[in-house]
Write an enzyme that holds these catalytic residues in place. Structure first.
Site, PDB file in Angstrom:
ATOM      1  CB  SER A 184      17.581  10.552  12.823  1.00  4.96           C
ATOM      2  OG  SER A 184      18.285  11.266  13.750  1.00  4.96           O
ATOM      3  CG  ASP A 435      16.405   7.829  20.329  1.00  7.23           C
ATOM      4  OD1 ASP A 435      17.390   8.512  20.653  1.00  7.23           O
ATOM      5  OD2 ASP A 435      15.779   7.977  19.258  1.00  7.23           O
ATOM      6  CG  HIS A 460      18.549   7.473  16.989  1.00  6.84           C
ATOM      7  ND1 HIS A 460      17.559   8.381  17.284  1.00  6.84           N
ATOM      8  CD2 HIS A 460      19.273   8.034  15.985  1.00  6.84           C
ATOM      9  CE1 HIS A 460      17.687   9.441  16.500  1.00  6.84           C
ATOM     10  NE2 HIS A 460      18.711   9.252  15.706  1.00  6.84           N
TER      11      HIS A 460
END
Ligand SMILES: *[C@@H]1O[C@H](CO)[C@@H](O)[C@H](O)[C@H]1NC(C)=O
Ligand SMILES: *[C@@H]1O[C@H](CO)[C@@H](O)[C@H](O)[C@H]1NC(C)=O
Ligand SMILES: *[C@@H]1O[C@H](CO)[C@@H](O)[C@H](O)[C@H]1NC(C)=O
Ligand SMILES: *[C@@H]1O[C@H](CO)[C@@H](O)[C@H](O)[C@H]1NC(C)=O
Ligand SMILES: *[C@@H]1O[C@H](CO)[C@@H](O)[C@H](O)[C@H]1NC(C)=O
Ligand SMILES: *[C@@H]1O[C@H](CO)[C@@H](O)[C@H](O)[C@H]1NC(C)=O
Length: 501
Positions: A184, A435, A460
């Site tokens: 991320s 994602d 993710h």
């Protein structure tokens, strides 16, 4: 509708949902206090490590008198598998922390613990400044721009560099190759770290790292289009019910008893004051469920079953077509908020408003401006993004205006292939197309050493999670490729190291 849609996402961006600890670290605290903070892992942690604090420089980039102030930066270390022999020290794997408590990231980055024995690697997780226990001004860190001004991605990268150099020196491990890992925003940092500090890290695994979510490199509608696609792929009816529910929700706000009825339907702990909290509550359930649409039961942001998008759509499709749309979407969202089956009622207003000023909110209002809007085809109400409006909002909140193009000035992003195929090497961009952040990530191979490992069903940074018996083949294969590439980086480093000496 418009402004809320965008700022809402930023407020809850990635995973600011979990609570951060409130231990305050004054800028200078005495050595004795420092010692007592050196603690081993807390009882709740799944992963083994020792927690340490490093006296870190507050401002790496100026020489003003206050720049040399320090704060205590937390990092976690595990040397169980490390080959620490005098001649051939094993590699050092560093997790470049993102916007939250570092122990939480360690628990959700099992991949490093899984591969450490094979590589005989030292594991280090470094907390990002202003998060967890690494708050330079303790409780006052988020008070105003005067303190928050030190919260930037460039300062964070410099923190990592300074800490890694100090650690290697202390361990007499100057020759050990360092590989950085992140997911991320942490994945963005890992990739940028490799580009900015190639003399410190030999390579980076950047998982679900939306480094192209800036300027207009990626279409502004792509994030919510991706969320919508996940739901549409699960069931067209599901997508249509959700898409149609927003108008029904708004319609209630004009009805006399609308909010009372809504409070009942949504089983709220307190009577709702506005439909917007219900809207935001639903909104985040759908967005986060798309993000963590993992192929196995997991507890990342919330406990959820395997393939939760499909499960949500099954709930919606299970109702008779004529049933109230709001009842349908409420039941679907309950899967996200009540999979644990322990919620007596839902605290909608608290869920969406309680966060106040957060570290990420500041970052979004300064450097991390990721324009997003909802197309007519998305399952969310159509919206636009306006730099001026966004900036005015930040000005009101913090007294600062964003620099919306700073990230692409500092780190690049435009024409990334042309630039990085001639400059840069040893980065893996891993993504899963389920994602929504994958749309702003690098999805194509750039060169033989800057590669994209993309899975159709991934979510993710699922690749960074602990391996489990239920892992599907595509995930096993993605991780195998990652290990193989990292091994190659280390072998090449070893070979050239021997040659040059
Ligand atoms: C090369 O790297 C490995 C780690 O994968 C390490 O165990 C080994 O000792 C290194 N070899 C040499 C010759 O330094
Ligand atoms: C390395 O050792 C010095 C001196 O003891 C210490 O101040 C510093 O915090 C250590 N570095 C790290 C990364 O722990
Ligand atoms: C949460 O789930 C449990 C078990 O199904 C149920 O009894 C409870 O009413 C649910 N909570 C809410 C607020 O719907
Ligand atoms: C929100 O929840 C927390 C506890 O989870 C509680 O202390 C606080 O009073 C609540 N805030 C509001 C506005 O209800
Ligand atoms: C979306 O729909 C509205 C109203 O139907 C229309 O005016 C607008 O042009 C559409 N926008 C796009 C991008 O298609
Ligand atoms: C990039 O190259 C690697 C081989 O190095 C391959 O496994 C991978 O599938 C390629 N990625 C894409 C998106 O084509």
């Amino acid at each position: 509708m418009k402004e809320m849609a965008v700022s809402f996402l930023f407020l809850f961006f990635f995973f600011t949902v979990f609570a951060t600890t409130t231990v305050s670290n004054p800028i200078f605290f005495p050595a004795s206090a420092h010692q007592s903070l050196i603690q081993s892992k807390g009882p709740k942690s799944k992963t083994p490590y020792k927690a340490l604090f490093f006296p870190q420089i507050l401002d790496h980039f100026t020489f003003l008198p206050q720049s040399s102030n320090i704060f205590y930066q937390k990092y976690l270390i595990n040397s169980d598998y490390w080959d620490s022999g005098p001649h051939h020290k094993g590699p050092i794997f560093i997790y470049t922390g993102n916007e939250g408590n570092i122990e939480w990231f360690a628990d959700n980055t099992g991949f490093l613990f899984d591969i450490a024995p094979k590589f005989r690697a030292l594991l280090v997780f470094i907390e990002h400044r202003f998060y967890g226990e690494s708050k330079p001004f303790g409780k006052d860190s988020y008070k105003s721009a005067k303190t928050l001004g030190y919260l930037t991605s460039q300062q964070a990268l410099a923190d990592f560099a300074v800490l890694i150099r100090s650690l290697k020196q202390n361990l007499s491990a100057e020759a050990s190759p360092v590989v950085v890992f992140g997911g991320s925003y942490g994945g963005m940092l890992a990739a940028w770290f490799r580009l900015k500090y190639p003399h410190i890290a030999i390579g980076a695994l950047a998982s679900s790292a939306p480094i192209l979510q800036f300027d207009d490199i990626t279409p502004w509608t792509s994030f919510y289009d991706a969320v919508s696609k996940d739901f549409k792929d699960a069931s067209k009816n599901c997508y249509e019910v959700i898409k149609g529910s927003w108008d029904d929700l708004l319609a209630l706000s004009t009805q006399k008893e609308g909010l009372v009825e809504l409070s009942r339907t949504f089983r709220t702990c307190r009577d709702l004051q506005s439909v917007y909290s219900a809207r935001d509550w639903l909104w985040s359930a759908f967005v986060y469920t798309a993000m963590v649409d993992y192929p196995m039961e997991a507890n990342f942001m919330m406990p959820l079953p395997a393939y939760p998008v499909q499960q949500m759509c099954r709930i919606i499709d299970g109702f008779p077509p004529k049933a109230n749309k709001l009842t349908k979407v409420f039941s679907a969202a309950s899967l996200y908020y009540n999979y644990s089956q322990t919620e007596k009622c839902f605290d909608l207003e608290n869920a969406t408003n309680a966060h106040g000023l957060s570290g990420w909110d500041w970052q979004a209002c300064t450097e991390m401006v990721m324009p997003m809007s909802c197309s007519n085809e998305s399952m969310f109400p159509p919206s636009t993004f306006d730099y001026k409006e966004f900036g005015d909002d930040c000005m009101k909140k913090y007294g600062v205006r964003p620099k919306p193009h700073w990230i692409t000035t500092e780190f690049g992003g435009n024409r990334i292939k042309q630039v990085l195929k001639r400059f840069g090497s040893n980065i893996i961009f891993s993504s899963g197309l389920r994602d929504p952040w994958s749309r702003g990530s690098v999805l194509k191979n750039i060169s033989s050493t800057i590669v994209a490992l993309v899975t159709e069903k991934g979510a993710h940074h699922v690749d960074l999670r602990f391996a489990s018996k239920k892992d599907p083949n595509w995930l096993i294969e993605q991780r195998r490729k990652e290990e193989e590439i990292i091994q190659r980086w280390i072998d090449e480093y070893n070979a050239s190291f021997l040659m040059d000496n």
